[in-house]
Design a protein around this motif. Structure first.
Motif, mmCIF file in Angstrom:
data_model
loop_
_atom_site.group_PDB
_atom_site.id
_atom_site.type_symbol
_atom_site.label_atom_id
_atom_site.label_comp_id
_atom_site.label_asym_id
_atom_site.label_seq_id
_atom_site.Cartn_x
_atom_site.Cartn_y
_atom_site.Cartn_z
ATOM 1 N N UNK A 1 -10.505 9.175 -0.508
ATOM 2 C CA UNK A 1 -9.185 10.110 0.011
ATOM 3 C C UNK A 1 -8.881 9.906 1.463
ATOM 4 N N UNK A 2 -9.414 9.128 1.888
ATOM 5 C CA UNK A 2 -8.737 8.744 3.650
ATOM 6 C C UNK A 2 -7.976 7.803 3.164
ATOM 7 N N UNK A 3 -7.554 7.323 2.494
ATOM 8 C CA UNK A 3 -6.485 6.150 2.520
ATOM 9 C C UNK A 3 -5.810 5.902 3.058
ATOM 10 N N UNK A 4 -5.034 7.594 2.807
ATOM 11 C CA UNK A 4 -3.949 7.747 2.424
ATOM 12 C C UNK A 4 -3.423 7.715 3.917
ATOM 13 N N UNK A 5 -4.273 8.527 4.834
ATOM 14 C CA UNK A 5 -4.202 8.330 5.768
ATOM 15 C C UNK A 5 -3.857 7.262 7.156
ATOM 16 N N UNK A 6 -5.023 6.272 6.433
ATOM 17 C CA UNK A 6 -5.248 4.931 6.980
ATOM 18 C C UNK A 6 -3.445 4.270 7.211
ATOM 19 N N UNK A 7 -3.147 4.240 5.628
ATOM 20 C CA UNK A 7 -2.422 3.201 6.055
ATOM 21 C C UNK A 7 -0.672 4.023 6.518
ATOM 22 N N UNK A 8 -1.157 5.505 6.697
ATOM 23 C CA UNK A 8 0.498 5.810 7.548
ATOM 24 C C UNK A 8 -0.446 5.214 9.003
#
Length: 339
Positions: free
Chosen positions: A94-101
């Motif tokens: 669920x941290x993947x989205x922020x890491x993508x940003x």
């Protein structure tokens, strides 16, 4: 200047309402979230905003440039940074989205302003360090806060981490996480608000809101119970009404003195091992109930114009609100970001 906003991890639209509350020029161009039910609530309240039912990882610099936005408002998933979520931090998918940003920001030169909200605890995470590294690489200045709605006169405890970032200097010092907004921006404090200001009339409270006998008998001592004159409630989480402890406050229509007298009698009966039936009748006389979704929305500063579609269940309403933001607090921060 006009602000053209992309709202990410948009949920039910708390950031959109906060942007409206800030009363700065501009509009929300598009919103993105992977939760189809939350998107339905968003579209119901903002029918003219483009709501994208997509994974954040589908975003590219080209897509952001095509939207012609200069501001990003976002509230990424907090579960990777909570005890309930096992604090897996960047190892939680669920941290993947922020890491993508974080990977996108240095490539998106048109984005001049960012506001990010997350749970308290994010500030000590690896994800936090990655986020600040991305801001630094992309040429942003930033200021960090940990704030609670009670500081603004709102009777709800919801301490959250906030980061404001922009590509121009701020007029106040940073270098550490601030626990209050600068004095020159303290125009958003609401004076004298009590729970009574936010309650629905009794005739609008359905029987499903009152605590079942089993909960009264077994769990009432674990609950945070407040009366109409209270100026603070617990943080309401997505598990409200599902779990009894630590998920939000319970309301009692009696005044505090009357309530304390009843609880003292209940305690006496427990010590004397009197009948459980009598204790239960005393507890039922308290008329303890859950706060309704509308009342929780008010505690979180959503306007009365906010609505859930008719097909949204009560369970979904509580989950969506528990995952959302305090609109007033974020509105004040957007004003600061845009100043």
């Amino acid at each position: 200047m006009d602000f053209h906003v992309l709202e990410l991890f948009s949920g039910i639209g708390g950031m959109h309402y906060a942007f409206r509350s800030a009363a700065v020029p501009g509009k929300v161009i598009a919103a993105m979230d992977i939760n189809t039910n939350a998107n339905a609530v968003y579209a119901h309240n903002f029918p003219t905003t483009s709501v994208c039912n997509n994974n954040i990882q589908s975003l590219t610099p080209e897509k952001i440039e095509k939207l012609n936005v200069n501001m990003i408002l976002m509230s990424p998933p907090c579960q990777p940074h909570t005890r309930v979520g096992n604090r897996l931090d960047v190892d939680d998918n669920r941290s993947d989205g922020l890491q993508h940003i974080c990977n996108l920001l240095p490539l998106c030169q048109g984005v001049q302003y960012i506001l990010m909200e997350n749970v308290k605890g994010f500030e000590i995470s690896k994800a936090h360090d990655q986020f600040l590294d991305a801001l630094r690489l992309a040429g942003y200045q930033w200021r960090e806060f940990i704030l609670c709605p009670t500081q603004f006169g709102i009777p709800n405890s919801r301490r959250r981490y906030y980061c404001l970032a922009r590509k121009k200097e701020f007029c106040f010092d940073g270098g550490h996480i601030l626990d209050d907004i600068p004095i020159e921006f303290r125009m958003g404090v609401i004076d004298g608000m009590m729970i009574s200001n936010l309650l629905l009339p009794d005739n609008l409270i359905g029987p499903e809101c009152y605590l079942p006998d089993k909960i009264l008998s077994k769990r009432v001592w674990l609950m945070d119970i407040v009366t109409a004159e209270a100026r603070k409630t617990m943080c309401f989480t997505k598990a409200y009404t599902y779990y009894s402890e630590g998920t939000g406050s319970i309301y009692c229509p009696l005044n505090k003195k009357e309530m304390d007298i009843v609880f003292a009698k209940v305690k006496e009966l427990e010590l004397s091992e009197e009948s459980e039936a009598l204790r239960l009748e005393l507890l039922k006389s308290l008329k303890l109930r859950y706060f309704t979704p509308r009342e929780i929305a008010r505690l979180m500063s959503f306007p009365n114009t906010f609505e859930f579609p008719t097909e949204t269940t009560n369970r979904q309403k509580y989950r969506f609100l528990g995952n959302s933001i305090n609109v007033h607090v974020v509105g004040v921060l957007i004003k600061i970001l845009c100043s």
